[in-house]
Design an enzyme around this catalytic site. Structure first.
Site, PDB file in Angstrom:
ATOM      1  N   ASP A 136     -17.867   6.600   9.807  1.00 54.51           N
ATOM      2  CA  ASP A 136     -17.737   7.807   9.654  1.00 54.51           C
ATOM      3  C   ASP A 136     -19.254   8.382   9.126  1.00 54.51           C
ATOM      4  O   ASP A 136     -20.144   7.643   8.864  1.00 54.51           O
ATOM      5  CB  ASP A 136     -16.572   7.892   8.349  1.00 54.51           C
ATOM      6  CG  ASP A 136     -15.377   7.758   8.827  1.00 54.51           C
ATOM      7  OD1 ASP A 136     -15.172   7.682  10.113  1.00 54.51           O
ATOM      8  OD2 ASP A 136     -14.559   7.603   8.005  1.00 54.51           O
ATOM      9  N   ARG A 186     -18.138   9.141  18.427  1.00 56.03           N
ATOM     10  CA  ARG A 186     -17.134  10.048  18.019  1.00 56.03           C
ATOM     11  C   ARG A 186     -17.772  11.374  17.948  1.00 56.03           C
ATOM     12  O   ARG A 186     -18.742  11.396  16.935  1.00 56.03           O
ATOM     13  CB  ARG A 186     -16.363   9.500  17.137  1.00 56.03           C
ATOM     14  CG  ARG A 186     -15.265  10.449  16.492  1.00 56.03           C
ATOM     15  CD  ARG A 186     -14.752  10.067  15.220  1.00 56.03           C
ATOM     16  NE  ARG A 186     -14.174   8.897  15.195  1.00 56.03           N
ATOM     17  CZ  ARG A 186     -13.888   8.055  14.152  1.00 56.03           C
ATOM     18  NH1 ARG A 186     -14.198   8.376  13.003  1.00 56.03           N
ATOM     19  NH2 ARG A 186     -13.172   6.720  14.299  1.00 56.03           N
ATOM     20  N   GLY A 190     -17.026  18.309  12.545  1.00 50.82           N
ATOM     21  CA  GLY A 190     -17.706  18.300  10.870  1.00 50.82           C
ATOM     22  C   GLY A 190     -16.754  18.925   9.858  1.00 50.82           C
ATOM     23  O   GLY A 190     -16.314  20.050  10.098  1.00 50.82           O
ATOM     24  N   ALA A 191     -16.625  18.400   8.650  1.00 53.31           N
ATOM     25  CA  ALA A 191     -15.588  18.650   7.928  1.00 53.31           C
ATOM     26  C   ALA A 191     -16.131  18.919   6.377  1.00 53.31           C
ATOM     27  O   ALA A 191     -15.374  19.401   5.539  1.00 53.31           O
ATOM     28  CB  ALA A 191     -14.537  17.452   7.649  1.00 53.31           C
TER      29      ALA A 191
HETATM   30  P1  FDA Z   1     -10.272  23.038  14.389  1.00 54.82           P
HETATM   31  O1  FDA Z   1     -10.364  22.697  12.922  1.00 54.82           O
HETATM   32  O2  FDA Z   1     -10.882  24.473  14.884  1.00 54.82           O
HETATM   33  O3  FDA Z   1      -8.629  22.951  14.853  1.00 54.82           O
HETATM   34  C1  FDA Z   1      -8.295  23.008  16.021  1.00 54.82           C
HETATM   35  C2  FDA Z   1      -6.603  23.233  16.144  1.00 54.82           C
HETATM   36  O4  FDA Z   1      -6.299  21.898  15.581  1.00 54.82           O
HETATM   37  C3  FDA Z   1      -6.156  24.002  14.924  1.00 54.82           C
HETATM   38  O5  FDA Z   1      -6.113  25.304  15.291  1.00 54.82           O
HETATM   39  C4  FDA Z   1      -4.875  23.397  14.456  1.00 54.82           C
HETATM   40  O6  FDA Z   1      -4.107  23.592  15.690  1.00 54.82           O
HETATM   41  C5  FDA Z   1      -4.924  21.997  14.541  1.00 54.82           C
HETATM   42  N1  FDA Z   1      -5.620  21.620  13.203  1.00 54.82           N
HETATM   43  C6  FDA Z   1      -6.792  21.291  12.933  1.00 54.82           C
HETATM   44  N2  FDA Z   1      -6.870  20.750  11.520  1.00 54.82           N
HETATM   45  C7  FDA Z   1      -5.525  20.891  11.261  1.00 54.82           C
HETATM   46  C8  FDA Z   1      -5.095  20.241   9.871  1.00 54.82           C
HETATM   47  N3  FDA Z   1      -5.927  19.838   8.895  1.00 54.82           N
HETATM   48  N4  FDA Z   1      -3.711  20.638   9.785  1.00 54.82           N
HETATM   49  C9  FDA Z   1      -2.987  20.924  10.893  1.00 54.82           C
HETATM   50  N5  FDA Z   1      -3.266  21.589  12.050  1.00 54.82           N
HETATM   51  C10 FDA Z   1      -4.780  21.248  12.208  1.00 54.82           C
HETATM   52  N6  FDA Z   1     -15.207  14.832  10.111  1.00 54.82           N
HETATM   53  C11 FDA Z   1     -16.464  14.552   9.891  1.00 54.82           C
HETATM   54  O7  FDA Z   1     -17.242  15.479   8.918  1.00 54.82           O
HETATM   55  N7  FDA Z   1     -16.832  13.265   9.610  1.00 54.82           N
HETATM   56  C12 FDA Z   1     -16.108  12.345  10.302  1.00 54.82           C
HETATM   57  O8  FDA Z   1     -16.509  10.780  10.246  1.00 54.82           O
HETATM   58  C13 FDA Z   1     -14.902  12.518  10.871  1.00 54.82           C
HETATM   59  N8  FDA Z   1     -14.261  11.700  11.517  1.00 54.82           N
HETATM   60  C14 FDA Z   1     -13.153  12.336  12.220  1.00 54.82           C
HETATM   61  C15 FDA Z   1     -12.407  11.489  13.069  1.00 54.82           C
HETATM   62  C16 FDA Z   1     -11.258  11.901  13.843  1.00 54.82           C
HETATM   63  C17 FDA Z   1     -10.469  10.776  14.835  1.00 54.82           C
HETATM   64  C18 FDA Z   1     -10.861  13.188  14.066  1.00 54.82           C
HETATM   65  C19 FDA Z   1     -10.151  13.710  14.957  1.00 54.82           C
HETATM   66  C20 FDA Z   1     -11.727  14.033  13.041  1.00 54.82           C
HETATM   67  C21 FDA Z   1     -12.612  13.700  12.132  1.00 54.82           C
HETATM   68  N9  FDA Z   1     -13.390  14.599  11.320  1.00 54.82           N
HETATM   69  C22 FDA Z   1     -14.752  14.042  10.658  1.00 54.82           C
HETATM   70  C23 FDA Z   1     -12.982  15.837  11.214  1.00 54.82           C
HETATM   71  C24 FDA Z   1     -13.677  16.865  11.856  1.00 54.82           C
HETATM   72  O9  FDA Z   1     -14.838  16.932  11.831  1.00 54.82           O
HETATM   73  C25 FDA Z   1     -12.739  18.150  11.739  1.00 54.82           C
HETATM   74  O10 FDA Z   1     -12.975  18.717  10.620  1.00 54.82           O
HETATM   75  C26 FDA Z   1     -11.259  18.330  12.093  1.00 54.82           C
HETATM   76  O11 FDA Z   1     -10.930  17.448  13.324  1.00 54.82           O
HETATM   77  C27 FDA Z   1     -10.808  19.754  12.499  1.00 54.82           C
HETATM   78  O12 FDA Z   1     -11.373  20.194  13.675  1.00 54.82           O
HETATM   79  P2  FDA Z   1     -10.754  20.406  15.006  1.00 54.82           P
HETATM   80  O13 FDA Z   1     -11.885  19.778  15.987  1.00 54.82           O
HETATM   81  O14 FDA Z   1      -9.614  19.761  15.110  1.00 54.82           O
HETATM   82  O15 FDA Z   1     -10.809  21.842  15.212  1.00 54.82           O
END
Ligand code: FDA
Length: 309
Positions: A136, A186, A190-191
């Site tokens: 990660d 992957r 970003g979170a």
């Molecule tokens: P975005 O946040 O724009 O969401 C798009 C849509 O998805 C939303 O409109 C909603 O419908 C749905 N959604 C998203 N989050 C939701 C929630 N919490 N609850 C309900 N619905 C939701 N980050 C990091 O910094 N380091 C890492 O190692 C990882 N590893 C990782 C693994 C995997 C398999 C995934 C899918 C994600 C990560 N992440 C991560 C997290 C990533 O960076 C990010 O924060 C989340 O995936 C949310 O971003 P989206 O791309 O989904 O887009």
């Protein structure tokens, strides 16, 4: 935006952690995102997902470890998990995800060596069990050490997966460096709460960066792992796969446990490989706060569950 920042800051607050961690893991809001507290519950979740045609990447929750015994316990937890997955015959469909800060990276000047040694034992056990590890990515200060440990680990375990975060300015260049044959990458948005000096701040800029990174990875020789729930990005990934004549199975989609489960199944029904990130363990607080920060509606629901307990 303000709420997102408050929740991400809260993810590091000890007082809030103490209050929130008294919620049972079975409470609806925690159970939606976390598979349980034990390895058996994680294995059971992987089994259920596989029955639905979904693969998994299991994360033993824990991060920011500042105590060597704790780093050893986290490493042991992964070894136990891998053993259980192997015995259950699930290692073809389930791999594991590891945060280097959970296995010692933050332990002072020896931290990187300790984390590398621990990650090496986990990668070795994973290979013996017939599966793989993905590292990660944590906040931006950890990108260099994580990539350097990744390169070391890949000498012996080239199957080790990397994570890159599209919100960082540097990531398009990192994608170019990592788009080589056999390289599992992957790509996520970003979170973490990152400053403007290193990361795009506007949603549109993060999304555009994601597309640029995706183009590099899909055009390259590696194995892109498209980690997003964003419908537009999922569609663009599909179009790029066609443009580059990538067959299904030469890339995969990844989503988080509990988020858009119907979409996970829809993609799997179309024949795509879909992997669900399955977190488990009792250290679920920081992970849960990051999920709350991603959606204001979640945060409101979360505050209500805290108040009505
Ligand atoms: P975005 O946040 O724009 O969401 C798009 C849509 O998805 C939303 O409109 C909603 O419908 C749905 N959604 C998203 N989050 C939701 C929630 N919490 N609850 C309900 N619905 C939701 N980050 C990091 O910094 N380091 C890492 O190692 C990882 N590893 C990782 C693994 C995997 C398999 C995934 C899918 C994600 C990560 N992440 C991560 C997290 C990533 O960076 C990010 O924060 C989340 O995936 C949310 O971003 P989206 O791309 O989904 O887009």
């Amino acid at each position: 935006m303000v709420l997102r920042q408050a929740l991400l800051t809260g993810a590091r607050s000890r007082r809030l952690r103490k209050l929130v961690s008294t919620m049972p893991v079975s409470s609806a809001i925690v159970a939606r995102y976390v598979a349980g507290e034990t390895a058996d519950e994680a294995v059971e979740a992987a089994r259920r997902l596989l029955t639905d045609g979904l693969q998994s990447s299991i994360d033993y929750l824990g991060e920011d470890t500042h105590d060597r015994d704790q780093a050893t316990r986290s490493t042991q937890a992964y070894l136990i998990l891998l053993d259980r997955l192997h015995r259950a015959g699930l290692t073809r469909g389930a791999e594991i995800s590891v945060k280097l800060s959970a296995v010692g990276r933050a332990l002072g000047s020896d931290g990187e060596k300790i984390a590398l040694d621990n990650a090496r034992s986990i990668a070795d056990a994973a290979r013996n069990a017939g599966t793989t590890v993905t590292l990660d990515m944590e906040d931006h200060t950890t990108v260099e050490p994580t990539l350097s440990i990744l390169h070391e680990l890949r000498r012996d375990f080239p199957e080790t997966g990397a994570v890159l975060q599209a919100y960082l300015h540097r990531t398009e260049a990192d994608c170019r460096d990592l788009a080589y044959e056999g390289s599992r990458v992957r790509l996520c948005k970003g979170a973490y709460n990152e400053p403007g000096s290193v990361a795009y701040q506007k949603t549109g800029d993060v999304d555009r960066s994601y597309v640029r990174c995706l183009k590099v990875l899909m055009a390259g020789q590696g194995y892109p792992m498209i980690a997003t729930h964003d419908p537009r990005l999922i569609e663009i990934a599909g179009a790029l796969a066609m443009r580059h004549d990538r067959s299904r199975g030469s890339y995969e989609f990844q989503m988080l446990y509990g988020i858009r489960p119907q979409e996970q199944r829809r993609l799997a029904d179309l024949g795509d490989t879909v992997r669900v990130y399955v977190p488990y363990g009792d250290e679920w607080y920081a992970y849960l706060m990051r999920r709350m920060a991603e959606r204001p509606a979640n945060a409101a629901f979360f505050v209500r569950s805290l108040l009505t307990r």
